[in-house]
Design a protein around this motif. Structure first.
Motif, PDB file in Angstrom:
ATOM      1  N   ARG A   8       2.543  -0.304   3.286  1.00 25.97           N
ATOM      2  CA  ARG A   8       3.036  -0.534   2.067  1.00 25.97           C
ATOM      3  C   ARG A   8       2.748   0.888   1.130  1.00 25.97           C
ATOM      4  NH1 ARG A   8       0.157  -4.539  -1.991  1.00 25.97           N
ATOM      5  NH2 ARG A   8      -1.040  -2.470  -2.104  1.00 25.97           N
ATOM      6  N   TYR A  10     -11.814   5.125  -0.248  1.00 25.29           N
ATOM      7  CA  TYR A  10     -10.693   4.285  -1.103  1.00 25.29           C
ATOM      8  C   TYR A  10      -9.673   3.858  -0.569  1.00 25.29           C
ATOM      9  CZ  TYR A  10     -12.392   7.325  -5.237  1.00 25.29           C
ATOM     10  OH  TYR A  10     -13.059   8.031  -6.391  1.00 25.29           O
ATOM     11  N   ASN A  25       5.855   3.062  -0.365  1.00 26.41           N
ATOM     12  CA  ASN A  25       5.705   3.145  -1.724  1.00 26.41           C
ATOM     13  C   ASN A  25       5.605   4.421  -2.202  1.00 26.41           C
ATOM     14  OD1 ASN A  25       6.396   0.695  -2.276  1.00 26.41           O
ATOM     15  ND2 ASN A  25       4.595  -0.008  -2.698  1.00 26.41           N
ATOM     16  N   HIS A  63      -4.116   2.212 -10.167  1.00 26.95           N
ATOM     17  CA  HIS A  63      -5.397   3.062  -9.897  1.00 26.95           C
ATOM     18  C   HIS A  63      -6.375   2.485 -10.838  1.00 26.95           C
ATOM     19  CE1 HIS A  63      -2.439   5.719  -8.198  1.00 26.95           C
ATOM     20  NE2 HIS A  63      -3.033   5.967  -7.319  1.00 26.95           N
TER      21      HIS A  63
HETATM   22  C1  HEM Z   1      -0.714  12.444  -8.522  1.00 22.17           C
HETATM   23  C2  HEM Z   1      -1.478  11.867  -7.666  1.00 22.17           C
HETATM   24  C3  HEM Z   1      -1.379  10.498  -7.255  1.00 22.17           C
HETATM   25  C4  HEM Z   1       0.012   9.726  -7.024  1.00 22.17           C
HETATM   26  C5  HEM Z   1       1.325  10.193  -7.282  1.00 22.17           C
HETATM   27  C6  HEM Z   1      -0.664   8.377  -6.409  1.00 22.17           C
HETATM   28  C7  HEM Z   1       0.513   7.508  -6.335  1.00 22.17           C
HETATM   29  C8  HEM Z   1       0.490   6.181  -5.463  1.00 22.17           C
HETATM   30  C9  HEM Z   1       1.314   5.335  -5.203  1.00 22.17           C
HETATM   31  C10 HEM Z   1       2.805   5.590  -5.148  1.00 22.17           C
HETATM   32  C11 HEM Z   1       0.733   4.530  -4.405  1.00 22.17           C
HETATM   33  C12 HEM Z   1       1.476   3.202  -3.864  1.00 22.17           C
HETATM   34  C13 HEM Z   1       0.935   1.757  -4.359  1.00 22.17           C
HETATM   35  C14 HEM Z   1       1.144   0.783  -3.497  1.00 22.17           C
HETATM   36  O1  HEM Z   1       0.344   0.648  -2.254  1.00 22.17           O
HETATM   37  O2  HEM Z   1       2.121  -0.167  -3.672  1.00 22.17           O
HETATM   38  C15 HEM Z   1      -0.756   4.672  -4.591  1.00 22.17           C
HETATM   39  C16 HEM Z   1      -1.603   3.889  -3.969  1.00 22.17           C
HETATM   40  C17 HEM Z   1      -3.075   4.286  -3.800  1.00 22.17           C
HETATM   41  N1  HEM Z   1      -3.470   5.378  -4.595  1.00 22.17           N
HETATM   42 FE1  HEM Z   1      -2.534   6.789  -5.572  1.00 22.17          FE
HETATM   43  N2  HEM Z   1      -1.774   8.374  -6.359  1.00 22.17           N
HETATM   44  C18 HEM Z   1      -2.020   9.464  -6.656  1.00 22.17           C
HETATM   45  C19 HEM Z   1      -3.921   9.895  -6.436  1.00 22.17           C
HETATM   46  C20 HEM Z   1      -4.629   8.855  -6.145  1.00 22.17           C
HETATM   47  C21 HEM Z   1      -6.031   9.447  -5.953  1.00 22.17           C
HETATM   48  C22 HEM Z   1      -6.767  10.658  -6.466  1.00 22.17           C
HETATM   49  C23 HEM Z   1      -6.692   8.453  -5.391  1.00 22.17           C
HETATM   50  C24 HEM Z   1      -7.995   8.415  -5.050  1.00 22.17           C
HETATM   51  C25 HEM Z   1      -8.681   9.389  -5.004  1.00 22.17           C
HETATM   52  C26 HEM Z   1      -5.623   7.345  -5.099  1.00 22.17           C
HETATM   53  C27 HEM Z   1      -5.978   6.332  -4.336  1.00 22.17           C
HETATM   54  C28 HEM Z   1      -5.113   5.203  -4.238  1.00 22.17           C
HETATM   55  C29 HEM Z   1      -5.091   4.089  -3.341  1.00 22.17           C
HETATM   56  C30 HEM Z   1      -6.404   3.746  -2.849  1.00 22.17           C
HETATM   57  C31 HEM Z   1      -3.917   3.313  -3.144  1.00 22.17           C
HETATM   58  C32 HEM Z   1      -3.691   2.243  -2.163  1.00 22.17           C
HETATM   59  C33 HEM Z   1      -4.032   0.658  -3.210  1.00 22.17           C
HETATM   60  C34 HEM Z   1      -3.883  -0.253  -2.157  1.00 22.17           C
HETATM   61  O3  HEM Z   1      -3.034  -0.218  -1.478  1.00 22.17           O
HETATM   62  O4  HEM Z   1      -4.698  -1.187  -2.207  1.00 22.17           O
HETATM   63  N3  HEM Z   1      -4.338   7.849  -5.400  1.00 22.17           N
HETATM   64  N4  HEM Z   1      -0.751   5.651  -5.250  1.00 22.17           N
END
Ligand code: HEM
Length: 157
Positions: free
Chosen positions: A81, A73, A85, A109
């Motif tokens: 970043r 992922y 974040n 997401h």
């Molecule tokens: C309670 C659970 C979760 C929280 C609080 C959360 C929160 C966040 C936050 C704050 C970001 C930062 C966004 C940014 O880069 O600007 C993020 C990015 C991301 N999250 Fe989650 N997330 C959660 C669960 C998950 C799960 C279960 C997955 C995958 C199985 C996931 C995959 C990703 C990915 C791949 C990014 C990066 C996106 C990018 O930069 O292209 N997250 N998430």
């Protein structure tokens, strides 16, 4: 027979004494809460503030990096970043002095098609990270219970 009874009663008495001193010790330990666990401190403080969150998120990122199920992922994510974040988001969620102003959980997401199993795995990785840096169980549970309501905003989007 009587002697045996008395012996076992005496044994019981000793056991009771040991149990009651154990109980007293437990109550005393329970009462002597450290400043981190006082009812007035925020979860953010229990997590050792900004430094603690930085440590936690770094340990979490390392867990993700070594996890075959979850790493794909993040293969194209901007890790710096994400780190910034995610720290700000955790700071906000735990009652710290930050306001997360990034994209919503749904927006970030959407399109990832994260299923229940992968969500649960990420929670496990976060728990591993909390374990690794020595966060106490009650504090771990508090953080998890603040993140749990976000599940429907992240799964199957
Ligand atoms: C309670 C659970 C979760 C929280 C609080 C959360 C929160 C966040 C936050 C704050 C970001 C930062 C966004 C940014 O880069 O600007 C993020 C990015 C991301 N999250 Fe989650 N997330 C959660 C669960 C998950 C799960 C279960 C997955 C995958 C199985 C996931 C995959 C990703 C990915 C791949 C990014 C990066 C996106 C990018 O930069 O292209 N997250 N998430």
């Amino acid at each position: 027979m009587e002697a045996t009874n008395r012996k076992s009663l005496a044994g019981n008495h000793v056991v009771k004494q040991i149990l009651s001193s154990l109980l007293i010790s437990l109550v005393l330990i329970g009462c002597s809460t450290s400043p981190n666990q006082s009812t007035n401190s925020t979860l953010y403080e229990e997590l050792n503030g900004h430094t603690g969150l930085e440590q936690l998120v770094d340990a979490f990122i390392e867990q993700i990096a070594y996890d075959e199920q979850i790493f794909p992922y993040f293969a194209k994510a901007n890790v710096d970043r994400f780190r910034d974040n995610f720290i700000t988001h955790m700071c906000d969620v735990s009652g710290g002095p930050c306001k997360y102003q990034g994209d919503s959980m749904i927006d970030i997401h959407t399109g990832m098609n994260i299923n229940e199993a992968d969500f649960n795995r990420v929670v496990e990785l976060l728990i591993n990270a909390m374990e690794e840096i020595g966060i106490a169980y009650p504090t771990q549970n508090k953080l998890l219970s603040r993140l749990a309501p976000l599940r429907p905003e992240i799964i199957n989007k």
